[in-house]
Design an enzyme around this catalytic site. Structure first.
Site, PDB file in Angstrom:
ATOM      1  CB  SER A  44      -1.307  -4.165   5.051  1.00 41.40           C
ATOM      2  OG  SER A  44      -1.886  -3.010   4.535  1.00 41.40           O
ATOM      3  CE1 TYR A  45       0.136  -5.868   2.435  1.00 43.29           C
ATOM      4  CE2 TYR A  45      -0.257  -7.903   3.630  1.00 43.29           C
ATOM      5  CZ  TYR A  45      -0.655  -6.959   2.692  1.00 43.29           C
ATOM      6  OH  TYR A  45      -1.832  -7.130   2.026  1.00 43.29           O
ATOM      7  CB  SER A  46       5.600  -2.618   6.651  1.00 45.82           C
ATOM      8  OG  SER A  46       4.522  -1.787   6.227  1.00 45.82           O
ATOM      9  CG  LEU A 114      12.832  10.797   9.933  1.00 40.53           C
ATOM     10  CD1 LEU A 114      11.779   9.753  10.308  1.00 40.53           C
ATOM     11  CD2 LEU A 114      13.651  11.175  11.155  1.00 40.53           C
ATOM     12  CB  ALA A 115       8.979  11.667   5.548  1.00 32.46           C
ATOM     13  CD  GLU A 119      -0.081   9.186   6.376  1.00 31.93           C
ATOM     14  OE1 GLU A 119       0.288   8.017   6.573  1.00 31.93           O
ATOM     15  OE2 GLU A 119      -1.274   9.540   6.302  1.00 31.93           O
ATOM     16  CG  ASP A 158      -2.222   3.595  -3.925  1.00 34.08           C
ATOM     17  OD1 ASP A 158      -1.994   2.898  -2.923  1.00 34.08           O
ATOM     18  OD2 ASP A 158      -3.274   4.267  -4.057  1.00 34.08           O
ATOM     19  CD  GLU A 162      -4.651   8.521   2.216  1.00 31.06           C
ATOM     20  OE1 GLU A 162      -4.487   9.333   1.279  1.00 31.06           O
ATOM     21  OE2 GLU A 162      -5.645   7.791   2.294  1.00 31.06           O
TER      22      GLU A 162
END
Ligand SMILES: Nc1ncnc2c1ncn2[C@@H]1O[C@H](COP(=O)(O)OP(=O)(O)OP(=O)(O)O)[C@@H](O)[C@H]1O
Ligand SMILES: O=C(O)[C@@H]1CCC(=O)N(CCc2ccc(Cl)cc2)[C@H]1c1ccccc1Cl
Length: 334
Positions: A44-46, A114-115, A119, A158, A162
């Site tokens: 959302s912000y990135s 780095l993944a 997900e 959270d 994901e």
């Protein structure tokens, strides 16, 4: 050699000059030290970009946050929470590591592990569901990472597929700590209610005040993700370590069933199912996994299995906990 102060963007280089005198150079990492590659994803912000350190050729994921947008959306506190939490959780194979942060006039930068595997959710969707062996392995790695977080006084709040990323060895890397809670030492003036539970923090108070109000109308409330939110967070109490274990139970259910236990037409109906513990196991759900899930999806957080009890549950029979868990080959997802 380099001495890196993690979380800051500073590295100190020991240097011996031609007369053999030892000097130290302060080297501040910045945008110029990296060559940026493909976009790994958007938040959302990135925006998260693959990047390579020009000197060491090491590959990272760099999360770029737009300052103006963050300020406009009043999310500055989440940025600080994410940074402070990641700095605390810098030494576990199952948690995305923060190497540097730096900024320029427009953006903030977080240089992260780095993944490359993406997900976990992607794989659950692609395969429909996991078999017991894969669920056991991924469940064990997620639990090991939760145990480490809790040992550092951090509640994720959270957890969901994901936010469980995978590295190039298909091992777990948990991310997204912007809504985490750091259990600071109880401040003397902090009252706690009857059962000695910490009072709500601002995010939780916001959330509790906004239950049932559609997200777009909420005034800056903290939102976990509906399907994985624990009942105690909904009945306006504070989240606790047990809240992460509730989410863990939901994840185990979802890996085996191919869907989360609590899912309804909208958030409010999902919340109703959660507080009424309304969920069914699909036919064929493995018995010992069912027993584990039933002991995690318990309304009273103090009655849920503790991490120690989960680790010794028959479902995790055969798992080598500790370092060996992270050295072994991931089972092929089929
Ligand atoms: N360390 C990483 N390595 C590889 N991919 C990543 C990494 N961190 C995030 N991503 C990917 O980038 C995307 C955006 O992640 P980011 O954390 O910026 O936002 P988000 O948490 O997914 O969204 P929101 O901010 O709305 O919760 C995610 O979908 C994730 O899959
Ligand atoms: O806490 C820190 O490490 C520094 C301290 C100095 C500093 O200016 N920042 C950025 C503060 C900030 C946070 C949010 C916005 Cl939208 C703008 C600036 C902090 C920062 C720098 C880079 C990346 C993240 C952060 Cl929080």
């Amino acid at each position: 050699d380099e001495w890196k102060d993690r979380g800051a963007a500073v590295s100190i280089q020991r240097h011996v000059d031609s007369n053999g005198n030892q000097t130290h150079r302060i080297v501040k990492k910045g945008v110029q030290d990296f060559s940026f590659g493909r976009t790994l994803g958007e938040g959302s912000y990135s925006t998260v970009l693959a990047a390579t350190d020009r000197q060491t050729l090491t590959e990272y994921a760099i999360k770029v946050l737009d300052k103006r947008h963050i300020i406009k959306e009043k999310k500055v506190k989440y940025v600080n929470i994410e940074k402070n939490t990641l700095n605390r959780l810098g030494d576990h194979p199952g948690i995305v590591r923060l190497y540097y942060t730096f900024q320029d006039e427009r953006s903030l930068y977080f240089v992260l592990d780095l993944a490359a595997g993406g997900e976990l959710l992607g794989f659950v969707k692609k395969l429909g569901s996991f078999d017991e062996e894969c669920t056991r392995f991924y469940g064990a790695q997620i639990l090991d990472a939760i145990e480490y977080m809790h040992s550092k006084g951090v509640i994720h709040r959270d957890l969901k597929p994901e936010n469980v990323l995978l590295d190039d060895q298909m091992h777990v890397k948990i991310t997204d700590f912007g809504t985490a809670k750091i259990l600071d030492a109880p401040r003397p003036n902090r009252s706690s209610n009857a059962e000695g539970r910490m009072q709500l923090d601002r995010q939780e108070q916001d959330f509790a005040n906004n239950i049932g109000i559609p997200e777009h109308e909420r005034a800056n409330s903290f939102v976990g993700t509906a399907e994985y939110v624990s009942p105690e967070l909904l009945t306006d109490k504070a989240a606790c370590k047990g809240s992460d274990l509730w989410a863990f139970g939901c994840i185990i259910f979802q890996l085996l069933a191919g869907r989360p236990p609590f899912k309804a037409g909208n958030e409010y109906q999902t919340f109703q199912k959660i507080v009424n513990l309304e969920y069914q196991f699909p036919p064929g759900f493995p018995k010992i996994a069912r027993d584990l899930v039933e002991r995690l999806l318990v309304l009273d957080p103090t009655k849920r299995l503790t991490i120690e009890h989960i680790k010794s549950h028959p479902f995790f029979e055969g798992i080598a906990w500790g370092k060996r868990l992270w050295k072994q080959k991931a089972p092929r997802l089929k």
